[in-house]
Design a protein around this motif. Sequence first.
Motif, short mmCIF file in Angstrom:
data_model
loop_
_atom_site.label_atom_id
_atom_site.label_comp_id
_atom_site.label_asym_id
_atom_site.label_seq_id
_atom_site.Cartn_x
_atom_site.Cartn_y
_atom_site.Cartn_z
N GLU A 55 1.00 -1.07 -0.50
CA GLU A 55 -0.16 0.35 0.21
C GLU A 55 1.02 1.67 -0.21
OE1 GLU A 55 -2.46 1.03 3.04
OE2 GLU A 55 -0.77 -0.16 4.80
N GLY A 60 -3.13 4.03 -1.85
CA GLY A 60 -3.55 3.42 -1.69
C GLY A 60 -3.25 1.81 -1.49
N GLY A 61 -3.79 0.47 -1.45
CA GLY A 61 -4.06 -0.59 -1.93
C GLY A 61 -2.81 -0.95 -3.11
N THR A 63 -2.69 -3.22 -5.43
CA THR A 63 -4.05 -4.37 -5.97
C THR A 63 -3.83 -5.44 -6.82
OG1 THR A 63 -4.19 -3.79 -8.65
CG2 THR A 63 -5.85 -3.12 -6.82
N CYS A 197 -7.68 -12.05 5.77
CA CYS A 197 -9.05 -11.98 4.79
C CYS A 197 -10.36 -13.07 4.89
CB CYS A 197 -8.81 -12.07 3.08
SG CYS A 197 -8.06 -13.09 2.91
N LYS A 224 -6.45 -1.67 9.53
CA LYS A 224 -6.67 -0.92 7.92
C LYS A 224 -7.94 -2.35 7.29
CE LYS A 224 -4.28 -2.31 3.73
NZ LYS A 224 -4.71 -1.27 2.65
N GLU A 226 -9.70 -3.06 3.77
CA GLU A 226 -10.23 -2.90 1.58
C GLU A 226 -10.63 -3.81 1.40
OE1 GLU A 226 -7.17 -2.05 -2.14
OE2 GLU A 226 -5.95 -1.71 0.12
N SER A 227 -11.48 -3.83 0.19
CA SER A 227 -12.18 -4.79 -0.62
C SER A 227 -11.52 -5.24 -1.70
CB SER A 227 -13.27 -4.12 -0.25
OG SER A 227 -13.33 -3.02 -1.20
N ARG A 228 -11.94 -6.63 -2.05
CA ARG A 228 -11.25 -6.40 -3.83
C ARG A 228 -12.43 -7.37 -4.28
NH1 ARG A 228 -8.76 -3.91 -6.62
NH2 ARG A 228 -8.02 -6.62 -7.48
N TYR A 237 -17.31 -9.57 -2.48
CA TYR A 237 -15.68 -9.33 -2.33
C TYR A 237 -15.29 -9.94 -1.29
CZ TYR A 237 -17.48 -4.67 -4.84
OH TYR A 237 -17.80 -3.99 -6.10
#
Length: 275
Positions: A55, A60-61, A63, A197, A224, A226-228, A237
């Motif tokens: 990150e 940001g992240g 990916t 995750c 932290k 975050e979504s993927r 997600y």
Amino acid sequence: MISIKIAYLGPPGSYSEEAVKNWDSTAELIPVDSIHAVAKCVSDEKVDHGMVPIENSIEGGVTSTLDLLIHDFDLLISGESVLTIKHCLMAQSNLDISEITKVFSHPQSLGQCRNFLNSILPSAELIASLSNSKAVEDMMNETDLTIAAIASERAASIYGSTIIKKDIQDNLNNETRFVLLSHSDHIATGNDKTSLCFEYGEDAPGILSESLREFASRDINLVKIESRPNKVDLGKYVFFVDIEGHRTEGKVIEAISVLETQVSKIKILGSYPNQ
């Protein structure tokens, strides 16, 4: 004494290489051509560890790193390193900025210098490279002298390019967090972080907040989230979370045990010293 081998996104002169040097100055550095290749080298046991960016404070992240941890490899994070990023604009010779027609750099770096590029080089073509150091290497091999690159001062020194302007990043407090990929994570130190995750089988109002409450109710700080995309169903997600504490601590074990009952999939990505 045999030094450990650490793979990183090369070629030499990249910020990843600098992160490895900061982590272990005695390690044998193995440059590869992609973040995925770093993870594969570790997975195939060709190296002991791999250093990858995860990150950035501006963009940001990263990916590609998040996705390989979530979907592609069963590796663990065993450490982290935070590096201050200072970008330089460079070319083969000391040309005027107004003469630049193209700029090579990694997509993250182009994003970190977006305001500079839009205001100073609005007409220049921005071309993505596999890494910052690769951008410089490619630029130096071009016959077109109006092409520039964005990379580190060390990369300019390695490849013999001329720095036109230093510190072109949009935010002077530009930092990138790197993580060390390994086959095992780190023992507890008393000041640790755990990455994990998870995803849900069915969506419902408040389902995520209910899960996160399991950490808050046990006084576990969420560092932290975050979504993927889960890469299976549109709109579904995977949530990537960093929490304070080691996976072997009692309250962390409790929180994760309850979380396992609420989600369809969960993957512990490792515990490591908090930097």
